[in-house]
Design an enzyme around this catalytic site. Sequence first.
Site, PDB file in Angstrom:
ATOM      1  N   TYR A   1       6.164   6.457 -12.808  1.00 19.52           N
ATOM      2  CA  TYR A   1       4.858   5.834 -12.602  1.00 19.52           C
ATOM      3  C   TYR A   1       3.946   6.734 -11.769  1.00 19.52           C
ATOM      4  O   TYR A   1       2.779   6.948 -12.120  1.00 19.52           O
ATOM      5  CB  TYR A   1       5.033   4.481 -11.909  1.00 19.52           C
TER       6      TYR A   1
ATOM      7  N   SER B   1      -4.476   4.352  -9.268  1.00 19.82           N
ATOM      8  CA  SER B   1      -3.640   3.692  -8.279  1.00 19.82           C
ATOM      9  C   SER B   1      -3.643   4.546  -7.016  1.00 19.82           C
ATOM     10  O   SER B   1      -3.877   5.764  -7.093  1.00 19.82           O
ATOM     11  CB  SER B   1      -2.204   3.541  -8.794  1.00 19.82           C
TER      12      SER B   1
END
Length: 235
Positions: A150, A137
Site C-alpha cells: 500500500y 494518503s
Amino acid sequence: MTDLTDQVAIVSGTSRGIGRAIALLLALQGAKVVAVARTEEELAELTHKTQGLSLVADVTMESDAQQVVESALLHYGRLDILVCNAGVGSFNELENFTGSEWDRIFDTNVKGTFLLCKAAVPHFKAQQRGHIVGIASDVSRRTFAHGTAYGASKYAQDAVLASLRKEVRPHGIKVSTIYPGLVDTYFNDTTPGRPETEKTHLRPADVAQAVRYVLEAPPHVVIDELMLHPLSQEY
C-alpha cells in the site's frame, strides 16, 4: 473564489466512503457529478441524491477509463474536474503478500489514477483549463511496518500526480494532491462508525471538504498539496 455551480466533475470510487462524500458535497455546491464505481447497486442510490450521471466502470482498464471521460463529455458537453479517488489496500508482512495482491493494489491506486488522467488531460489541454484532484494518503510521505504494497503504491501515485502537475501547469490545468491520515471508512474491510474510531479518525466528509477547498481556490491559485490528520493521530 471559484464557483462550482454547473461544473462537470468526474469522481471515481464513489460507491461509499470518501468518494461518496465527495460526490455528495460537490453536488450540493451545484456541480454536475459523474459518479464512477464498480458496483451498480450502490451507485443507483448515490445518483438519486446527486441527480447526476452514474457509470459502472473499472478504472484499471484503459477502455473503461476512456469511456468514463467520453461519456461525461457526451452527456454534459464539457469536463472541468477529475477526482481520482478509487483506492484499495491490505496490510501484511512482505513475504506474505502474493503477486496478485500486489498487482491489485497497484492497478487500482496507481494505474487507475494514470488511466483517468491520461483520458482527461487532452480535453483539459484543448480548453486550456481543468482541475485534477488526487486522493493519496499520508503514507505517500512515510513508511510503516506491514505497509510495503500500500505504501509503495501511494508513493507511486504521488509521483504520478507531482510529475503531471509540472507537465500541465503551462496549459492552465491544476493538479492538487490531498493526503488524508486515518479516515473512518470501510477501507481494508473495516466497519465505520465504531466507538473507537469515531473519536480518533477523520470522517469522509472531512476529506470531501478538503476537496471543496482546493477546487474553490481562485482561478489564479493552485493548491498543490494538502495534508490533513485527526488531531489524535501522530505523524
